[in-house]
Scaffold this motif. Structure first.
Motif, mmCIF file in Angstrom:
data_model
loop_
_atom_site.group_PDB
_atom_site.id
_atom_site.type_symbol
_atom_site.label_atom_id
_atom_site.label_comp_id
_atom_site.label_asym_id
_atom_site.label_seq_id
_atom_site.Cartn_x
_atom_site.Cartn_y
_atom_site.Cartn_z
ATOM 1 N N GLU A 1 32.546 26.911 1.064
ATOM 2 C CA GLU A 1 33.885 26.763 1.627
ATOM 3 C C GLU A 1 34.751 28.004 1.422
ATOM 4 O O GLU A 1 35.867 27.934 0.922
ATOM 5 N N ALA A 2 34.190 29.158 1.782
ATOM 6 C CA ALA A 2 34.943 30.418 1.692
ATOM 7 C C ALA A 2 34.413 31.381 2.740
ATOM 8 O O ALA A 2 33.536 31.039 3.506
ATOM 9 N N GLY A 3 34.924 32.618 2.758
ATOM 10 C CA GLY A 3 34.495 33.575 3.765
ATOM 11 C C GLY A 3 34.006 34.873 3.170
ATOM 12 O O GLY A 3 34.538 35.356 2.183
ATOM 13 N N GLY A 4 32.969 35.452 3.753
ATOM 14 C CA GLY A 4 32.425 36.734 3.314
ATOM 15 C C GLY A 4 31.598 36.585 2.055
ATOM 16 O O GLY A 4 32.019 35.968 1.094
ATOM 17 N N LEU A 5 30.389 37.182 2.033
ATOM 18 C CA LEU A 5 29.488 36.984 0.899
ATOM 19 C C LEU A 5 30.094 37.467 -0.409
ATOM 20 O O LEU A 5 30.042 36.783 -1.428
ATOM 21 N N ARG B 1 26.132 29.767 -8.392
ATOM 22 C CA ARG B 1 25.184 30.836 -8.653
ATOM 23 C C ARG B 1 24.218 30.909 -7.486
ATOM 24 O O ARG B 1 23.734 29.891 -7.002
ATOM 25 N N PHE B 2 23.979 32.134 -7.052
ATOM 26 C CA PHE B 2 23.013 32.385 -5.997
ATOM 27 C C PHE B 2 21.725 32.887 -6.623
ATOM 28 O O PHE B 2 21.755 33.615 -7.618
ATOM 29 N N ILE B 3 20.611 32.502 -6.026
ATOM 30 C CA ILE B 3 19.314 33.061 -6.385
ATOM 31 C C ILE B 3 18.788 33.734 -5.115
ATOM 32 O O ILE B 3 18.527 33.069 -4.119
ATOM 33 N N PHE B 4 18.670 35.038 -5.177
ATOM 34 C CA PHE B 4 18.150 35.812 -4.058
ATOM 35 C C PHE B 4 16.725 36.237 -4.375
ATOM 36 O O PHE B 4 16.376 36.448 -5.539
ATOM 37 N N THR B 5 15.911 36.368 -3.346
ATOM 38 C CA THR B 5 14.599 36.990 -3.510
ATOM 39 C C THR B 5 14.497 38.107 -2.486
ATOM 40 O O THR B 5 15.043 37.995 -1.380
ATOM 41 N N CYS B 6 13.831 39.175 -2.875
ATOM 42 C CA CYS B 6 13.637 40.266 -1.921
ATOM 43 C C CYS B 6 12.391 41.062 -2.280
ATOM 44 O O CYS B 6 11.997 41.146 -3.438
ATOM 45 N N ASN B 7 11.772 41.616 -1.248
ATOM 46 C CA ASN B 7 10.582 42.441 -1.437
ATOM 47 C C ASN B 7 10.938 43.899 -1.691
ATOM 48 O O ASN B 7 10.186 44.610 -2.335
ATOM 49 N N ARG C 1 34.806 34.653 -5.584
ATOM 50 C CA ARG C 1 35.750 33.536 -5.619
ATOM 51 C C ARG C 1 35.183 32.321 -6.343
ATOM 52 O O ARG C 1 35.887 31.603 -7.046
ATOM 53 N N TYR C 2 33.910 32.059 -6.149
ATOM 54 C CA TYR C 2 33.286 30.872 -6.730
ATOM 55 C C TYR C 2 32.422 31.192 -7.947
ATOM 56 O O TYR C 2 31.543 30.420 -8.325
ATOM 57 N N ASN C 3 32.682 32.317 -8.570
ATOM 58 C CA ASN C 3 31.896 32.780 -9.703
ATOM 59 C C ASN C 3 31.865 31.781 -10.862
ATOM 60 O O ASN C 3 30.900 31.723 -11.608
ATOM 61 N N ASP D 1 21.572 28.179 -18.942
ATOM 62 C CA ASP D 1 23.009 28.370 -18.741
ATOM 63 C C ASP D 1 23.258 29.293 -17.547
ATOM 64 O O ASP D 1 23.665 30.431 -17.712
ATOM 65 N N PRO D 2 23.014 28.797 -16.322
ATOM 66 C CA PRO D 2 23.172 29.676 -15.158
ATOM 67 C C PRO D 2 24.584 30.219 -15.000
ATOM 68 O O PRO D 2 24.771 31.362 -14.593
ATOM 69 N N LEU D 3 25.588 29.430 -15.335
ATOM 70 C CA LEU D 3 26.959 29.902 -15.175
ATOM 71 C C LEU D 3 27.351 30.909 -16.250
ATOM 72 O O LEU D 3 28.356 31.600 -16.125
#
Length: 163
Positions: free
Chosen positions: A91-95, A107-113, A101-103, A34-36
């Motif tokens: 279709e929007a502006g600014g992260l 869904r975003f999946i980020f990866t970071c070290n 807005r699109y919550n 259920d990602p949302l």
């Protein structure tokens, strides 16, 4: 040209992924179901722990339920990537605006070290999952699987030392 082994043997499903703990697996299985119903996802951990592999597995598992946009931010990052690729996708502006807005639909999946380098505004909008370094036994078992699949002779002491 032959395929690099890290791509050739990259796991494609959760059962093939080398987990460091059951709690992380259960948490991510709930997210996939259920990602949302959960915040955006941020996979953190040092280089080589399988964050990108896990993100790709999740993407494959969601393929029949949603649209996807994969952006290798290690190669392309910054305002231009957000504006041109992410914004174009949503279709929007600014992260922050895009994420908020699109919550209901995105869904975003980020990866970071280095999660300490990520600003709090982004971390606060994500479910942060720390991917720990694989234990030596699990890593060695995976190497043996690959060596077997490639028909490598690792019977000598020298080949074992090299492995």
């Amino acid at each position: 040209m032959s395929q690099l082994w890290y791509e050739k043997y990259r796991p494609l499903k959760l059962d093939d992924y080398v987990w460091t703990d059951q709690e992380t697996r259960e948490k991510l299985e709930a997210w996939i179901t259920d990602p949302l119903g959960h915040p955006h996802l941020m996979l953190t951990g040092s280089t080589g722990t399988g964050k990108t592999t896990l993100a790709k597995i999740i993407r494959l598992m969601l393929e029949d339920r949603s649209e996807h946009k994969f952006i290798p931010a290690s190669l392309r990052s910054g305002v231009d990537t957000i504006r041109d690729e992410i914004v174009g996708f949503c279709e929007a502006g600014g992260l922050w605006n895009v994420m908020d807005r699109y919550n209901e639909d995105v869904r975003f999946i980020f990866t970071c070290n280095y999660p300490e380098k990520i600003i709090d505004a982004l971390k606060g909008r994500t479910w942060v999952v720390q991917i720990e370094t694989l234990d030596d036994d699990a890593f060695t078992d995976r190497l043996f699987e690959i060596a077997d699949a490639e028909n490598l002779d690792i019977s000598s002491d020298a080949s074992m030392d090299h492995l």
